[in-house]
Design a protein around this motif. Structure first.
Motif, PDB file in Angstrom:
ATOM      1  N   MET A 139      63.483  19.522  23.586  1.00 30.95           N
ATOM      2  CA  MET A 139      63.929  20.688  24.522  1.00 30.95           C
ATOM      3  C   MET A 139      64.407  20.485  25.850  1.00 30.95           C
ATOM      4  SD  MET A 139      60.932  23.567  23.322  1.00 30.95           S
ATOM      5  CE  MET A 139      59.357  22.366  23.897  1.00 30.95           C
ATOM      6  N   PRO A 140      65.061  21.379  26.530  1.00 24.61           N
ATOM      7  CA  PRO A 140      65.565  21.235  27.857  1.00 24.61           C
ATOM      8  C   PRO A 140      64.209  21.434  28.795  1.00 24.61           C
ATOM      9  CG  PRO A 140      66.392  23.239  26.929  1.00 24.61           C
ATOM     10  CD  PRO A 140      65.744  22.725  25.754  1.00 24.61           C
ATOM     11  N   ASN A 141      64.329  20.784  30.061  1.00 21.58           N
ATOM     12  CA  ASN A 141      63.557  21.155  31.365  1.00 21.58           C
ATOM     13  C   ASN A 141      62.065  20.392  30.909  1.00 21.58           C
ATOM     14  OD1 ASN A 141      65.420  22.814  32.408  1.00 21.58           O
ATOM     15  ND2 ASN A 141      64.679  24.612  31.281  1.00 21.58           N
ATOM     16  N   LYS A 142      61.400  20.510  29.829  1.00 20.43           N
ATOM     17  CA  LYS A 142      60.498  19.946  29.449  1.00 20.43           C
ATOM     18  C   LYS A 142      60.029  19.820  28.151  1.00 20.43           C
ATOM     19  CE  LYS A 142      57.054  20.815  32.425  1.00 20.43           C
ATOM     20  NZ  LYS A 142      55.980  20.272  33.293  1.00 20.43           N
ATOM     21  N   ASP A 143      59.955  18.517  27.526  1.00 19.52           N
ATOM     22  CA  ASP A 143      59.966  18.402  26.047  1.00 19.52           C
ATOM     23  C   ASP A 143      58.366  18.874  25.583  1.00 19.52           C
ATOM     24  OD1 ASP A 143      58.188  15.984  26.180  1.00 19.52           O
ATOM     25  OD2 ASP A 143      60.251  14.647  26.437  1.00 19.52           O
ATOM     26  N   GLY A 144      58.482  18.701  24.084  1.00 22.36           N
ATOM     27  CA  GLY A 144      57.329  18.871  23.507  1.00 22.36           C
ATOM     28  C   GLY A 144      56.119  18.236  23.823  1.00 22.36           C
ATOM     29  N   GLY A 197      51.775  39.227   9.296  1.00 21.48           N
ATOM     30  CA  GLY A 197      50.731  40.108  10.014  1.00 21.48           C
ATOM     31  C   GLY A 197      50.311  39.431  11.537  1.00 21.48           C
ATOM     32  N   TYR A 198      50.969  38.188  11.916  1.00 27.16           N
ATOM     33  CA  TYR A 198      50.543  37.452  13.122  1.00 27.16           C
ATOM     34  C   TYR A 198      51.503  38.216  14.053  1.00 27.16           C
ATOM     35  CZ  TYR A 198      48.685  33.925  10.129  1.00 27.16           C
ATOM     36  OH  TYR A 198      47.982  33.108   9.261  1.00 27.16           O
ATOM     37  N   GLU A 199      50.724  38.350  15.237  1.00 26.37           N
ATOM     38  CA  GLU A 199      51.349  38.691  16.433  1.00 26.37           C
ATOM     39  C   GLU A 199      52.064  37.321  16.928  1.00 26.37           C
ATOM     40  OE1 GLU A 199      50.683  40.433  20.775  1.00 26.37           O
ATOM     41  OE2 GLU A 199      48.784  40.569  19.583  1.00 26.37           O
ATOM     42  N   VAL A 200      53.382  37.330  17.445  1.00 25.58           N
ATOM     43  CA  VAL A 200      54.180  36.196  17.597  1.00 25.58           C
ATOM     44  C   VAL A 200      54.656  36.481  19.141  1.00 25.58           C
ATOM     45  CG1 VAL A 200      56.092  34.594  17.076  1.00 25.58           C
ATOM     46  CG2 VAL A 200      54.711  35.897  15.428  1.00 25.58           C
ATOM     47  N   GLY A 201      54.657  35.359  19.883  1.00 22.27           N
ATOM     48  CA  GLY A 201      55.358  35.156  21.094  1.00 22.27           C
ATOM     49  C   GLY A 201      56.411  34.178  21.041  1.00 22.27           C
ATOM     50  N   LYS A 202      57.342  34.168  21.919  1.00 24.19           N
ATOM     51  CA  LYS A 202      58.451  33.351  21.986  1.00 24.19           C
ATOM     52  C   LYS A 202      58.722  32.820  23.177  1.00 24.19           C
ATOM     53  CE  LYS A 202      60.473  36.651  18.803  1.00 24.19           C
ATOM     54  NZ  LYS A 202      61.669  37.782  18.761  1.00 24.19           N
ATOM     55  N   ALA A 203      58.922  31.429  23.164  1.00 21.98           N
ATOM     56  CA  ALA A 203      59.591  30.641  24.468  1.00 21.98           C
ATOM     57  C   ALA A 203      60.753  29.662  24.160  1.00 21.98           C
ATOM     58  CB  ALA A 203      58.173  30.035  25.070  1.00 21.98           C
ATOM     59  N   TYR A 204      61.661  29.375  24.870  1.00 19.33           N
ATOM     60  CA  TYR A 204      62.826  28.887  24.553  1.00 19.33           C
ATOM     61  C   TYR A 204      63.071  27.571  25.302  1.00 19.33           C
ATOM     62  CZ  TYR A 204      63.666  33.238  22.445  1.00 19.33           C
ATOM     63  OH  TYR A 204      63.387  34.355  21.786  1.00 19.33           O
ATOM     64  N   ASP A 205      61.840  26.955  25.970  1.00 18.61           N
ATOM     65  CA  ASP A 205      62.040  25.571  26.500  1.00 18.61           C
ATOM     66  C   ASP A 205      60.573  25.378  27.006  1.00 18.61           C
ATOM     67  OD1 ASP A 205      61.443  26.381  29.149  1.00 18.61           O
ATOM     68  OD2 ASP A 205      63.602  26.547  29.613  1.00 18.61           O
ATOM     69  N   GLY A 206      60.134  24.051  27.261  1.00 17.95           N
ATOM     70  CA  GLY A 206      58.910  23.701  27.798  1.00 17.95           C
ATOM     71  C   GLY A 206      58.250  24.338  28.676  1.00 17.95           C
ATOM     72  N   VAL A 207      59.089  24.581  29.936  1.00 17.96           N
ATOM     73  CA  VAL A 207      58.500  25.254  31.051  1.00 17.96           C
ATOM     74  C   VAL A 207      58.204  26.743  30.667  1.00 17.96           C
ATOM     75  CG1 VAL A 207      58.990  26.374  33.369  1.00 17.96           C
ATOM     76  CG2 VAL A 207      59.781  23.961  32.696  1.00 17.96           C
ATOM     77  N   GLU A 208      58.990  27.444  30.019  1.00 12.95           N
ATOM     78  CA  GLU A 208      58.644  28.781  29.528  1.00 12.95           C
ATOM     79  C   GLU A 208      57.335  28.757  28.647  1.00 12.95           C
ATOM     80  OE1 GLU A 208      60.935  32.726  27.652  1.00 12.95           O
ATOM     81  OE2 GLU A 208      61.934  30.943  28.147  1.00 12.95           O
ATOM     82  N   GLY A 209      57.248  28.046  27.719  1.00  9.68           N
ATOM     83  CA  GLY A 209      56.159  27.720  26.971  1.00  9.68           C
ATOM     84  C   GLY A 209      54.887  27.545  27.754  1.00  9.68           C
ATOM     85  N   LEU A 210      54.835  26.660  28.662  1.00  9.14           N
ATOM     86  CA  LEU A 210      53.769  26.643  29.467  1.00  9.14           C
ATOM     87  C   LEU A 210      53.245  27.941  30.273  1.00  9.14           C
ATOM     88  CD1 LEU A 210      54.075  22.955  30.935  1.00  9.14           C
ATOM     89  CD2 LEU A 210      52.066  23.723  29.236  1.00  9.14           C
ATOM     90  N   GLU A 211      54.333  28.558  30.600  1.00  7.65           N
ATOM     91  CA  GLU A 211      54.070  29.743  31.364  1.00  7.65           C
ATOM     92  C   GLU A 211      53.480  30.555  30.402  1.00  7.65           C
ATOM     93  OE1 GLU A 211      57.818  30.702  33.171  1.00  7.65           O
ATOM     94  OE2 GLU A 211      57.476  29.448  34.715  1.00  7.65           O
ATOM     95  N   SER A 212      54.104  30.776  29.194  1.00  4.66           N
ATOM     96  CA  SER A 212      53.696  31.763  28.201  1.00  4.66           C
ATOM     97  C   SER A 212      51.816  31.575  27.811  1.00  4.66           C
ATOM     98  CB  SER A 212      54.587  31.684  26.938  1.00  4.66           C
ATOM     99  OG  SER A 212      55.679  32.339  27.251  1.00  4.66           O
ATOM    100  N   ILE A 213      51.536  30.313  27.673  1.00  6.98           N
ATOM    101  CA  ILE A 213      50.487  29.737  27.260  1.00  6.98           C
ATOM    102  C   ILE A 213      49.415  30.117  28.368  1.00  6.98           C
ATOM    103  CG2 ILE A 213      48.891  27.962  26.985  1.00  6.98           C
ATOM    104  CD1 ILE A 213      51.505  26.525  25.600  1.00  6.98           C
ATOM    105  N   LYS A 214      49.801  30.001  29.714  1.00  6.37           N
ATOM    106  CA  LYS A 214      48.830  30.235  30.906  1.00  6.37           C
ATOM    107  C   LYS A 214      48.848  31.911  30.875  1.00  6.37           C
ATOM    108  CE  LYS A 214      49.996  26.280  33.588  1.00  6.37           C
ATOM    109  NZ  LYS A 214      50.979  25.707  34.561  1.00  6.37           N
ATOM    110  N   ALA A 215      49.720  32.692  30.634  1.00  5.55           N
ATOM    111  CA  ALA A 215      49.774  34.014  30.633  1.00  5.55           C
ATOM    112  C   ALA A 215      48.739  34.585  29.592  1.00  5.55           C
ATOM    113  CB  ALA A 215      51.147  34.737  30.374  1.00  5.55           C
ATOM    114  N   ARG A 216      48.744  34.031  28.396  1.00 11.63           N
ATOM    115  CA  ARG A 216      47.968  34.473  27.256  1.00 11.63           C
ATOM    116  C   ARG A 216      47.833  33.157  26.064  1.00 11.63           C
ATOM    117  NH1 ARG A 216      49.342  38.855  22.390  1.00 11.63           N
ATOM    118  NH2 ARG A 216      47.358  38.834  21.509  1.00 11.63           N
ATOM    119  N   ARG A 217      46.610  32.931  26.002  1.00 18.50           N
ATOM    120  CA  ARG A 217      46.286  31.878  25.219  1.00 18.50           C
ATOM    121  C   ARG A 217      46.519  32.036  23.822  1.00 18.50           C
ATOM    122  NH1 ARG A 217      40.565  28.345  25.195  1.00 18.50           N
ATOM    123  NH2 ARG A 217      41.231  26.923  23.443  1.00 18.50           N
ATOM    124  N   PRO A 218      47.226  31.462  23.177  1.00 19.01           N
ATOM    125  CA  PRO A 218      47.545  31.685  21.627  1.00 19.01           C
ATOM    126  C   PRO A 218      46.388  30.845  20.968  1.00 19.01           C
ATOM    127  CG  PRO A 218      49.190  29.868  22.432  1.00 19.01           C
ATOM    128  CD  PRO A 218      48.496  30.223  23.694  1.00 19.01           C
TER     129      PRO A 218
END
Length: 71
Positions: free
Chosen positions: A58-63, A28-49
């Motif tokens: 991970m490549p580009n920016k690690d955890g 029942g959770y809504e799930v977003g997906k990102a495949y590296d640290g940069v994309e993850g940060l962009e996703s977090i800025k777009a919508r706070r999980p």
């Protein structure tokens, strides 16, 4: 049920992201997906999980870098 809760899964292993997202979505959770640290940060800025499932290596920016930027 987990109505309204949004979880972002960030990992460079596409199969793992899909498996986690499928399991969380089935619960029942809504799930977003990102495949590296940069994309993850962009996703977090777009919508706070409500929760981030974050890989360390991970490549580009690690955890660790992502966590430091979030702080």
């Amino acid at each position: 049920m987990a109505q309204g809760k949004y979880i972002l899964v960030v990992d460079d292993d596409l199969d793992l992201v899909e498996a986690i997202a499928t399991n969380l979505g089935a619960r029942g959770y809504e799930v977003g997906k990102a495949y590296d640290g940069v994309e993850g940060l962009e996703s977090i800025k777009a919508r706070r999980p409500d929760l981030v499932v974050l890989d360390v290596m991970m490549p580009n920016k690690d955890g660790y870098e992502v966590c430091n930027e979030l702080k």
